[in-house]
Design an enzyme around this catalytic site. Structure first.
Site, mmCIF file in Angstrom:
data_model
loop_
_atom_site.group_PDB
_atom_site.id
_atom_site.type_symbol
_atom_site.label_atom_id
_atom_site.label_comp_id
_atom_site.label_asym_id
_atom_site.label_seq_id
_atom_site.Cartn_x
_atom_site.Cartn_y
_atom_site.Cartn_z
ATOM 1 N N ARG A 255 12.890 -17.948 3.845
ATOM 2 C CA ARG A 255 12.937 -17.031 3.880
ATOM 3 C C ARG A 255 12.158 -16.875 5.487
ATOM 4 O O ARG A 255 11.842 -16.532 5.620
ATOM 5 C CB ARG A 255 12.414 -15.607 3.563
ATOM 6 N N LYS A 256 12.998 -18.128 5.806
ATOM 7 C CA LYS A 256 12.197 -19.124 6.715
ATOM 8 C C LYS A 256 13.420 -19.330 7.858
ATOM 9 O O LYS A 256 13.775 -20.234 8.538
ATOM 10 C CB LYS A 256 11.164 -19.966 7.208
ATOM 11 N N GLY B 96 17.357 -22.487 4.630
ATOM 12 C CA GLY B 96 18.372 -23.047 3.995
ATOM 13 C C GLY B 96 19.806 -22.720 5.073
ATOM 14 O O GLY B 96 20.594 -23.567 4.632
ATOM 15 N N ASN C 203 22.573 -13.826 -8.714
ATOM 16 C CA ASN C 203 21.932 -14.321 -6.955
ATOM 17 C C ASN C 203 22.540 -13.717 -6.153
ATOM 18 O O ASN C 203 23.146 -14.628 -5.174
ATOM 19 C CB ASN C 203 22.195 -15.763 -7.306
ATOM 20 N N VAL C 204 21.948 -12.315 -6.420
ATOM 21 C CA VAL C 204 22.671 -11.481 -5.191
ATOM 22 C C VAL C 204 21.755 -12.358 -3.529
ATOM 23 O O VAL C 204 22.779 -11.392 -2.572
ATOM 24 C CB VAL C 204 21.866 -10.146 -5.412
ATOM 25 N N ASN C 205 20.820 -12.306 -3.797
ATOM 26 C CA ASN C 205 20.439 -12.607 -2.212
ATOM 27 C C ASN C 205 20.865 -14.047 -1.708
ATOM 28 O O ASN C 205 21.500 -13.945 -0.001
ATOM 29 C CB ASN C 205 18.627 -13.107 -2.330
ATOM 30 N N TYR D 222 25.265 -15.860 2.219
ATOM 31 C CA TYR D 222 26.279 -17.059 2.166
ATOM 32 C C TYR D 222 27.769 -16.004 2.881
ATOM 33 O O TYR D 222 27.883 -16.831 3.491
ATOM 34 C CB TYR D 222 27.160 -17.137 0.918
ATOM 35 N N PHE E 41 19.438 -26.375 -1.806
ATOM 36 C CA PHE E 41 17.417 -25.870 -2.402
ATOM 37 C C PHE E 41 16.284 -26.389 -1.283
ATOM 38 O O PHE E 41 16.609 -26.979 -0.431
ATOM 39 C CB PHE E 41 17.188 -26.668 -3.368
#
Length: 232
Positions: free
Chosen positions: A166-167, A170, A197-199, A204, A159
């Site tokens: 988006r930096k 993750g 959760n397609v993003n 991954y 998380f």
């Protein structure tokens, strides 16, 4: 009659101000200093708040019954990497203070951003002193593959707080787990992802993970699990 001396060369026109610092002295942009370290019992309040935020994001808040007390009682009873382990991601606009960590060498990176991060919850997620805040976490523990005849690591939660997404953070957290698995001679790292959760699925896959669509999660919990209390 002697020739007149040539006129002096014209002075160069002044450059228009750019509003940017001198690139030779001050870096352009907004550096964000980041560090992945082992979590400790003192981090439980931040971990608990992030678990709740994650449950809300996953539309599963009604299933989240974890408390600070229950986390404190279960998360830190064994040495890191032998059972439940949490990597915490800290960030600061200034260089991070050095910390001693004999069981895991903290991973430090400088992320160059075009704009500074506005963190509306910075006070809630302060880590220690100064302006260091917690931006995310990953919780994992050992499992075992009989096919490989090797242990692995299972990622229960990954998380990153919303304002830090988006930096690349993750990826930093998941990469730290994968690097630890390689260091320990483990065979693989596994986790689950929600099918909507397609993003996350794309992220991954871009990291090299295979999404196993032909497998399903089976779970016994609550009353279904309690029904086996006297089964043997």
């Amino acid at each position: 009659m002697a020739a007149a001396a040539p006129p002096p060369p014209p002075s160069p026109a002044p450059e228009a101000p750019t509003g940017l610092p001198d690139s030779d002295s001050v870096p352009v942009g907004h550096p964000l200093f980041s560090r992945i370290r082992l979590a400790t019992p003192a981090d439980v309040p931040c971990i608990h708040k992030m678990i709740h935020q994650m449950a809300v994001f996953e539309r599963l808040a009604h299933h989240c019954i974890a408390t600070e007390s229950s986390l404190s009682a279960t998360l830190f009873n064994n040495p890191p990497f032998q059972s439940f382990t949490v990597f915490l991601l800290e960030v600061s606009p200034n260089p991070l203070p050095k910390i001693a960590s004999p069981k895991f060498t903290p991973i430090e990176r400088i992320i160059q951003l075009d704009l500074p991060v506005i963190d509306p919850e910075a006070e809630l997620f302060k880590s220690g002193t100064n302006d260091v805040v917690v931006a995310g976490f990953v919780l994992f523990f050992p499992n075992y593959s009989t096919f490989l005849a090797k242990p692995g690591l299972y990622v229960e939660d990954l998380f990153v707080r919303e304002c830090y997404r988006r930096k690349g953070m993750g990826k930093m957290l998941l990469s730290a787990v994968a690097a630890q698995a390689v260091k320990m001679g483990y065979g693989r790292v596994e986790w689950t992802v929600l099918d909507w959760n397609v993003n996350a699925i794309k992220f991954y896959e871009e990291m090299g993970a295979k999404v196993l669509t032909d497998w399903r999660i089976c779970r016994l919990t609550g009353e279904a699990l309690e029904a086996y209390r006297d089964a043997i």
